[in-house]
Enzyme design. Structure first.
Site, short mmCIF file in Angstrom:
data_model
loop_
_atom_site.label_atom_id
_atom_site.label_comp_id
_atom_site.label_asym_id
_atom_site.label_seq_id
_atom_site.Cartn_x
_atom_site.Cartn_y
_atom_site.Cartn_z
N GLU A 178 31.43 12.92 50.37
CA GLU A 178 31.80 13.68 49.16
C GLU A 178 32.61 12.77 48.24
O GLU A 178 33.64 12.23 48.64
CB GLU A 178 32.63 14.90 49.54
CG GLU A 178 33.02 15.77 48.35
CD GLU A 178 33.87 16.95 48.77
OE1 GLU A 178 33.56 18.07 48.34
OE2 GLU A 178 34.85 16.74 49.52
N TYR B 150 31.01 15.32 40.01
CA TYR B 150 31.10 15.55 41.45
C TYR B 150 29.77 15.18 42.08
O TYR B 150 28.70 15.50 41.55
CB TYR B 150 31.41 17.03 41.73
CG TYR B 150 31.36 17.40 43.19
CD1 TYR B 150 32.50 17.35 43.99
CD2 TYR B 150 30.16 17.82 43.77
CE1 TYR B 150 32.44 17.70 45.33
CE2 TYR B 150 30.10 18.17 45.12
CZ TYR B 150 31.24 18.10 45.89
OH TYR B 150 31.19 18.43 47.22
#
Length: 426
Positions: A235, A147
């Protein structure tokens, strides 16, 4: 919705031109909605590594795109904003909005069952959303998912890189259960991402050997993208590693600073409103915030908190709110008129409750807008008005002298009771 602060300068009476009086006006702004393929294109245009892909709006183009990819495996994705596509179903009978196949011909057949049909997912209405475009992309194997995000963080007064070796899942859950797997790098806004910071983050989220440098380069590219497009958040989840040694941004969400719309016209022109409530879109044109509900009493207020309180008290007295419509702070007479047009366009609305607490808002302007709307729109439903605050006495005089069938209320509870009672057959 987000709030944009717009500062205008006004010269007050008796003040020299060199001493402007500042007024801050809060204007409601809708979030920018971009489809997956649009976000991927923005990333690709800024040198970030993404899967090769094409976009098609008919089955023949989808077939040709699949052939041009010359990929071992192809992923076909219906392009809608709602989540849960993979487990959704189409009105054509096809199950799933995301399909993997090795056959270009199969891509054409699947696209035919997607395009022009509604896709129903856990996040859409029961009728689903019409699919107008599909993304035809190269399917890549992922041997490891991480991530990565770059976002503005108030705590550090600037941008921060956040990463975790556990990607492909809900990052909030990782933060709650394994906070030691969340890593941060604070970015100096003047110096940008330093080489050692990018390498340290790449190491912390588990990249090794040559992939470490490759991941660091992708991180720096993502930061350049973050600055260039005036993003508030980029993101990437998953920020993945492939078996053949590539670092790829497989899926991304980009949030943009609404204040930068004037210099990001190309990006903001891509805003997809096809899945939005038409009344919400119309309201946004006049800087109004509108949220549709399933009742029959329209709520016309200023401020989200007051809107929620108004909805609650209508429910308390046995009514059902049809919406809440928030005028915001710097409201003008024309906005009041447009608000009434929106409310009366909803056939469910059987009564309108106006509840205004005037701090920044001038109640007299509200009253003038109400009387104009009542006359020009020939209002046919009961109207209950409760006004309090700035210039309220002048506002009440305007309403009384208008001669219009407007029911005044002394407080919020009185207003709610009168609005509910107004719909009871006499």
């Amino acid at each position: 919705m987000s709030l944009r602060a717009v500062r205008s300068l006004r010269i007050g009476p008796g003040l020299p031109a060199s001493s402007p009086r500042q007024m801050v006006q809060i204007i409601p702004v809708r979030w920018l909605n971009l489809q997956e393929y649009q976000s991927k294109k923005i990333m690709a245009d800024h040198g970030v590594t993404v899967q090769r892909f094409f976009v098609a709006d008919n089955s023949q183009d989808a077939l040709e795109a699949a052939k041009r990819l010359k990929a071992k495996e192809i992923v076909l994705k219906a392009q809608i904003l709602a989540g849960g596509r993979g487990k959704g179903s189409f009105t054509s009978g096809l199950k799933g909005g995301v399909h993997l196949t090795k056959s270009p011909d199969e891509v054409g057949k699947l696209a035919k069952q997607m395009l022009g049909y509604n896709l129903i997912t856990k996040q859409t209405t029961k009728d689903g959303v019409k699919v107008n475009k599909v993304m035809v992309a190269e399917a890549l194997d992922i041997c490891r998912e991480t991530y990565l995000a770059i976002l503005m963080d108030r705590a550090f007064n600037g941008p921060v890189i956040v990463g975790s070796p556990q990607g492909g899942m809900d990052i909030e859950e990782v933060a709650a259960t394994k906070p030691e797997l969340i890593f941060k790098e604070i970015i100096d806004i003047f110096e940008g991402v330093k080489e050692d910071q990018a390498l340290r983050m790449a190491t912390n989220i588990g990249f090794k050997g040559p992939l470490q440098q490759q991941a660091a380069e992708e991180i720096k590219k993502l930061y350049r993208l973050f600055l260039k497009v005036d993003a508030t958040q980029v993101e990437v989840n998953p920020f993945g590693e492939t078996p053949d040694g590539q670092v790829v941004c497989f899926d991304a969400k980009i949030n943009f600073d609404d204040n930068a719309e004037f210099r990001q016209k190309e990006i903001f022109s891509q805003n997809d409103e096809s899945e939005s409530d038409p009344l919400e879109c119309e309201a946004a044109k006049y800087d109004l915030k509108y949220v549709g509900m399933d009742g029959n009493i329209a709520c016309f207020v200023n401020g989200a908190g007051l809107a929620m309180a108004t909805c609650d008290i209508i429910e308390l007295h046995g009514g059902k709110p049809a919406n809440f419509l928030d005028l915001g702070g710097g409201v003008q007479e024309n906005q009041v008129y447009q608000a009434f047009k929106l409310l009366t366009a909803d056939p469910k609305v059987k009564a309108i409750l106006v509840n205004i607490f005037g701090g920044i808002v001038n109640c007299a302007i509200i009253a003038q807008g109400i009387t104009k709307a009542c006359r020009e729109l020939k209002l046919k439903v009961p109207l209950v008005v409760r006004l309090e605050g700035t210039n309220v006495n002048e506002a009440k005089r305007i309403l009384v002298e208008s001669g219009l069938p407007i029911t005044s209320a002394s407080n919020l509870e009185d207003a709610a009771q009168k609005a509910v009672a107004s719909m009871v057959p006499k």
